[in-house]
Write an enzyme that holds these catalytic residues in place. Structure first.
Site: not given
Ligand code: C5P
Length: 679
Positions: A34, A56, A100, A177, A179, A328, A356, A399-400, A431
């Site tokens: 951001r 990212d 991604n 989302s 976002q 997340d 993802e 990644h998570r 990521k």
């Protein structure tokens, strides 16, 4: 950004002592991306300090550069210096690859639509092409942007024809989302007339609040809007974006979840430095700490750090919790649920099926693989603990998954210090947290009470062909639990690959061009590290006559040596994250060039007749004298006895005698630490 040097499959060494340490996290991904966008809209230069450097944020900063915004990155200082253009993008055409990265995908699309005047081509990886964009694209279209879809309508890839946004009232559906709403909010002040944004349906508020509070820090009067969830946002219009010249980024609260939860797996106490109090932070994911308290961990504050402690004897219980607002982190708790008493139910997860990967389905599949009883609905996951099974974990390029199961693997399941979880493609953590497994390994080493013994040793073994390096290195790796790396095999495999492609060692530019297309990786096999090229490991072919004849010619080419240098050095990190006591690397230039600072540097010699006899006994046709001549006479990194190295002549010694001699030198450095056995 280069991929972190991690093996393709990483066995997780459990903690054999309770966790005890302080860690410093990288900057928040959400705040960094951001802030990059908002800084690009300022007319004055802004330095983002404590920023995240990961895939990212690399995608975001690279895209801004291609849009003509000056972005200077200093990874060592975790800083981005952004010189924005004050609301108009200098580039009128650009090709933007969002990978991604959901934030980059949504934020950059909105940015180009509002601040661009021209044609911008967007694409993402296959998984990104399926992630939700529709709500944002529809709103931007109503405000004047035009999208030409090159694949599926409403998805990447597309061409954006931008001429700024008109004002007025616009509806946006950001249920899939948040976002999408955040993206529109950040560029709303650029519209040609005041803009009122109306929400269709719900939105997950914490990330919207984060956006509004960051907008306020960048000169937009949105602080009041951030105070409580709303369905309509009337933004002030036409105000310039401004910021302090130094803008600090908080450490990543989602990344914190792994370390705050670690005491569930390893016991003890972990301090996460620099995390603001929940009330002061911009990050909603700090709410995860509350879930951990309900599980039974003790969370406290200590000198600016958030401390998570497992109180000895206190039970850890499964909980029923709605993770919708900090989803997340649901994977962190789901992966650890097998270690809690009673079932754990996590709710509010529907939207994570379009992240993802389908995170709910993926989690259910991996937990079942570990023997757990899992019930999955569209929106929830219930995990009832069952005896854990050893397993290899699929991470779905997410990644998570890698990080969550990395933490579960820290649990010493069989109380023997042996890995029981192997994480597939651990490098996907790049990521958002490229050094995750390194930080975990440091914490593991630090938690070990043998503080007088060094954490990690490096042993370099050099010598001519058939001087006994390999058998000696293997035996020492076994004796001291060191990761063994045979760099001769690296040169042999690269030689084989280049010969297959018809490349001649004499043609240096052809060699360099062919090397650029060889992706390197690492596979662990017991105590050995094997080089991977394009996902394949070397086989018998690298010991054949053709390679024997050519390898020293290729090994003399500077581009080949350069190609393998960083890779070979990175093996120390591979050994660390995989829990080895050290690294033993054999070759021709290990003590002189690769690890001149190695703790031990040995040089093995033997009478040429004896060496030829050893090779013949292995059934190999090998011109060892010719190879030695080439290896010792080349200009780059020649075979020599490194200054200060210990030379051993093995002509009249048995393998055991050589190993005992070197072992006697190494042993005192490792203290009384017990050496784990591999099955
Ligand atoms: O150890 P090995 O005999 O398998 O090595 C094969 C060849 O690889 C050597 O003859 C040498 O040309 C090259 N090599 C090298 N530097 C190393 C290891 C091997 O140049 N560190």
């Amino acid at each position: 950004m280069s991929k972190p040097p991690l093996p393709s499959l990483l066995p997780i060494p459990p903690f054999t002592r309770a966790a005890d340490g302080t860690i410093t996290l990288p900057g928040s991904k959400s705040l960094t991306n951001r802030a990059l966008l908002l800084a690009a809209l300022c007319a004055q230069p802004v330095e983002l300090r404590g920023a995240l450097f990961s895939e990212d944020t690399e995608i975001m900063s690279a895209a801004l550069r291609s849009l003509g915004v000056h972005v200077e990155a200093d990874a060592a200082r975790c800083s981005f210096r952004v010189a924005g253009a004050g609301g108009i993008l200098p580039a009128t055409t650009a090709t933007i690859q969002v990978g991604n990265a959901g934030t980059a995908a949504r934020f950059l699309t909105a940015l180009c639509a509002a601040a661009g005047r021209g044609v911008y081509r967007f694409d993402g990886v296959e998984a990104m092409r399926r992630r939700p964009m529709g709500g944002l694209l529809e709103a931007l279209t109503r405000l004047g942007a035009e999208f030409r879809f090159l694949g599926q309508p409403g998805c990447f890839p597309f061409e954006l024809h931008a001429r700024g946004l008109r004002g007025g009232t616009v509806e946006i559906d950001a249920r899939e989302s948040s976002q999408m709403l955040s993206a529109l909010l950040m560029v709303a002040p650029l519209a040609a007339a005041p803009l009122c944004i109306r929400l269709v349906g719900d939105v997950r508020w914490p990330f919207v609040a984060m956006t509004l509070r960051q907008l306020a820090q960048f000169g937009q009067p949105t602080a009041e809007l951030a105070a409580r969830p709303a369905a309509e946002f009337a933004l002030s219009w036409g105000r310039p974006f401004t910021a302090p010249s130094l803008y600090p980024i908080e450490p990543d609260a989602t990344a914190a979840s792994y370390f705050l939860a670690l005491p569930i797996a390893a016991g003890g106490s972990v301090r996460v430095a620099g995390l603001p109090e929940a009330g002061e932070s911009l990050q909603g994911d700090l709410a995860f700490a509350g879930a951990l308290e309900r599980v039974g961990l003790q969370l406290s504050r200590e000198a600016g750090a958030l401390v998570s402690t497992r109180v000895a004897g206190a039970p850890l219980r499964g909980i029923d919790a709605d993770f919708n607002l900090y989803s997340d982190t649901f994977l962190t708790l789901a992966a650890l649920a097998p270690l809690l008493e009673g079932p754990t139910t996590l709710r509010g997860l529907t939207h994570t099926r379009k992240q993802e990967t389908d995170r709910v389905a993926g989690m259910a599949a991996e937990l079942r693989r570990l023997g757990q009883d899992v019930v999955e609905t569209e929106d929830t996951l219930t995990i009832t603990p069952r005896p854990l099974l050893a397993s290899q974990i699929e991470t779905y390029h997410d990644h998570r998954f890698a990080m969550s199961f990395g933490v579960l693997g820290c649990h010493d399941l069989r109380a023997n210090g042996q890995p029981w979880i192997t994480v597939g493609n651990p490098a996907c953590c790049a990521k958002t947290f490229p050094d995750f497994f390194e930080v975990l390994a440091q914490l593991r080493a630090h938690s070990h009470p043998m503080s007088t013994a060094p954490d990690f040793i490096t042993v370099a073994i050099d010598g001519g062909a058939a001087s006994g390096k390999s058998s000696t290195s293997r035996a020492l790796s076994e004796r001291f639990h060191l990761l063994h790396v045979d760099t001769g095999a690296h040169y042999r495999f690269v030689t084989h690959q280049l010969l297959e492609r018809g490349v001649d060692a004499a043609d240096e530019s052809a060699v360099a061009a062919a090397l650029a297309a060889l992706p390197l990786g690492t596979r662990l096999a017991g105590r050995s590290s094997l080089i991977e090229i394009d996902g394949r490991i070397p086989g018998e072919e690298i010991r054949g006559q053709r390679v024997n004849e050519q390898v020293s010619r290729f090994a003399a080419v500077p581009a080949v040596r350069q190609f393998l240098l960083a890779y070979q050095r990175s093996q120390a990190q591979v050994a660390r994250v995989a829990g080895f006591r050290g690294l033993i690397m054999e070759g021709r230039d290990i003590g002189s060039v690769i690890f001149p600072e190695a703790d031990f540097r040995f040089y093995l010699q033997a009478d040429p007749v004896e060496r030829a006899r050893r090779r013949a006994a292995e059934g190999q046709t090998d011109a060892i004298h010719e190879r030695d001549r080439l290896d010792a006479s080349r200009k780059t990194a020649p075979l020599t006895l490194p200054n200060g190295a210990t030379a051993i002549d093995s002509t009249h010694l048995s393998l055991l005698q050589v190993v005992d001699q070197l072992g006697a030198l190494i042993a005192p450095r490792l203290g009384a630490t017990t050496i784990p056995h591999l099955p």
